[in-house]
Design a protein around this motif. Structure first.
Motif, PDB file in Angstrom:
ATOM      1  N   ARG A 182      10.412   3.267  16.950  1.00 64.41           N
ATOM      2  CA  ARG A 182       9.662   4.184  16.094  1.00 64.41           C
ATOM      3  C   ARG A 182      10.256   4.056  14.701  1.00 64.41           C
ATOM      4  N   ALA A 183       9.527   3.469  13.785  1.00 66.98           N
ATOM      5  CA  ALA A 183      10.003   3.312  12.409  1.00 66.98           C
ATOM      6  C   ALA A 183       9.625   4.539  11.590  1.00 66.98           C
ATOM      7  N   ALA A 184      10.479   4.923  10.673  1.00 70.69           N
ATOM      8  CA  ALA A 184      10.191   6.042   9.776  1.00 70.69           C
ATOM      9  C   ALA A 184      10.390   5.667   8.315  1.00 70.69           C
ATOM     10  N   THR A 185      11.062   4.546   8.069  1.00 64.20           N
ATOM     11  CA  THR A 185      11.281   4.079   6.700  1.00 64.20           C
ATOM     12  C   THR A 185      11.047   2.575   6.663  1.00 64.20           C
ATOM     13  N   PRO A 186      10.591   2.037   5.533  1.00 59.46           N
ATOM     14  CA  PRO A 186      10.353   0.601   5.460  1.00 59.46           C
ATOM     15  C   PRO A 186      11.624  -0.228   5.394  1.00 59.46           C
ATOM     16  N   SER A 187      12.749   0.371   5.039  1.00 54.88           N
ATOM     17  CA  SER A 187      13.994  -0.379   4.918  1.00 54.88           C
ATOM     18  C   SER A 187      14.821  -0.355   6.189  1.00 54.88           C
ATOM     19  N   GLY A 188      14.540   0.578   7.102  1.00 56.87           N
ATOM     20  CA  GLY A 188      15.381   0.746   8.270  1.00 56.87           C
ATOM     21  C   GLY A 188      16.449   1.795   8.077  1.00 56.87           C
ATOM     22  N   ALA A 233       5.419  -5.354   8.504  1.00 61.02           N
ATOM     23  CA  ALA A 233       4.236  -4.882   7.808  1.00 61.02           C
ATOM     24  C   ALA A 233       3.549  -6.013   7.056  1.00 61.02           C
ATOM     25  N   LEU A 234       4.308  -6.963   6.551  1.00 61.84           N
ATOM     26  CA  LEU A 234       3.704  -8.092   5.844  1.00 61.84           C
ATOM     27  C   LEU A 234       2.780  -8.884   6.758  1.00 61.84           C
ATOM     28  N   GLY A 251       0.786  -1.224   0.000  1.00 63.35           N
ATOM     29  CA  GLY A 251       0.000   0.000   0.000  1.00 63.35           C
ATOM     30  C   GLY A 251       0.813   1.266   0.000  1.00 63.35           C
ATOM     31  N   GLY A 252       2.132   1.158  -0.128  1.00 65.22           N
ATOM     32  CA  GLY A 252       2.980   2.331  -0.158  1.00 65.22           C
ATOM     33  C   GLY A 252       3.795   2.507   1.107  1.00 65.22           C
ATOM     34  N   VAL A 253       4.758   3.413   1.045  1.00 62.37           N
ATOM     35  CA  VAL A 253       5.684   3.601   2.156  1.00 62.37           C
ATOM     36  C   VAL A 253       4.967   4.039   3.426  1.00 62.37           C
ATOM     37  N   ALA A 254       4.079   5.032   3.335  1.00 62.50           N
ATOM     38  CA  ALA A 254       3.409   5.547   4.541  1.00 62.50           C
ATOM     39  C   ALA A 254       2.574   4.465   5.211  1.00 62.50           C
ATOM     40  N   THR A 255       1.826   3.695   4.428  1.00 61.95           N
ATOM     41  CA  THR A 255       1.009   2.624   4.992  1.00 61.95           C
ATOM     42  C   THR A 255       1.877   1.552   5.626  1.00 61.95           C
ATOM     43  N   THR A 256       2.968   1.205   4.967  1.00 69.38           N
ATOM     44  CA  THR A 256       3.869   0.184   5.490  1.00 69.38           C
ATOM     45  C   THR A 256       4.474   0.614   6.819  1.00 69.38           C
TER      46      THR A 256
END
Length: 285
Positions: free
Chosen positions: A85-91, A277-278, A63-68
């Motif tokens: 606190r996550a801010a990016t999907p990759s870390g 997120a998965l 669903g995109g970066v923000a949703t993830t």
């Protein structure tokens, strides 16, 4: 119930690479625009070589970066990873990003309970598809202990400017499993792999049944009047600098049918966050 349909997702779903995937900063596995990849192949690139391009491709499917990122933070809170606190999907580093060795141990324990992810972490080499005129190629696991430490089950290395070197490893001997997590480390006076090996040696040298560490089994119930929800990173003050420390954990061998995440990784391991997120997405279905 089985919340994650392995057969459908890993054998049938195909993700088409984009230029946005290929343009990701940092380490990449080699996704190219128009390339066709199964989710399992993307996870392989994510875990073996810290492919930020694979993390971006998976985030798009969620669903995109923000949703993830929102799903990553929600699941981190449910697991009791209260420093995260996550801010990016990759870390990769982002505003308000934070984590702790304890939180990474919580996530790592979840992963090692799942046969498929444990298999991928323990994979030494795998084929990865090419794209366009570029042929396929081999990728090799960047975890050195997988080849050198007796009983090694696999793990994950990472690096960002803010987190410095991060390493997770697990090993099993005589029916006993241990994990070790290192954060904000340096490759001196000995390498991160050697530091992890020495901590594992210490744990295995303890008498049988001697506790090494204890992890919570979920978030504590909210206090009366508390909102009980984790706010997105942009609403959080910048966290204090996380000091280096390690956490180890004994746990019984377990198997399960759900895909969890290896990591939402706050400051730490480049890549693993999207896995949280998965599973969060599958739980919501």
């Amino acid at each position: 119930s089985t919340l994650f349909p392995y057969t459908t997702l890993f054998r049938s779903q195909v993700v088409v690479g984009t230029q946005a995937d290929a343009n990701q900063d940092g380490s990449r596995v080699g996704i190219g625009p128009g390339g066709r990849y199964t989710v399992r192949q993307l996870l392989t690139g994510l875990l073996l070589v810290s492919g930020n391009d694979a993390a971006h491709a998976l985030a798009d499917q969620l669903g995109g970066v923000a949703t993830t990122v929102r799903q990553m933070n929600e699941l981190a809170a449910r697991l009791g990873a209260l420093d995260t606190r996550a801010a990016t999907p990759s870390g990769l580093d982002g505003p308000g990003m934070s984590a702790s060795a304890y939180d990474l141990a919580l996530a790592f324990r979840q992963v090692l309970r799942r046969p498929l992810l444990a298999e991928l972490l323990g994979t030494r080499q795998a084929e990865f598809p090419g794209f366009g005129d570029r042929p396929g190629f081999m990728v090799s696991n960047d975890n050195k202990l997988l080849r050198s430490y007796p009983g090694a089950l696999g793990g994950k290395t990472g690096f960002t400017d803010d987190a410095r070197h991060t390493q997770l490893d697990a090993a099993q001997r005589g029916g006993r499993r241990l994990m070790v997590v290192l954060m904000r480390g340096e490759q001196r006076p000995v390498s991160m792999s050697e530091q992890a090996a020495r901590l594992l040696d210490y744990g295995f040298a303890l008498p049988a049944g001697h506790p090494v560490g204890k992890l919570v089994d979920g978030a504590p119930p909210p206090e009366p009047g508390a909102a009980g929800t984790l706010q997105p990173p942009e609403s959080q003050p910048a966290p204090p600098q996380v000091q280096a420390h390690a956490a180890a954990q004994n746990w019984p061998g377990e198997s399960g049918g759900l895909l969890p995440s290896l990591l939402w990784v706050g400051l730490a391991v480049t890549v693993l966050g999207v896995l949280l997120a998965l599973i969060a997405r599958q739980r919501s279905r």
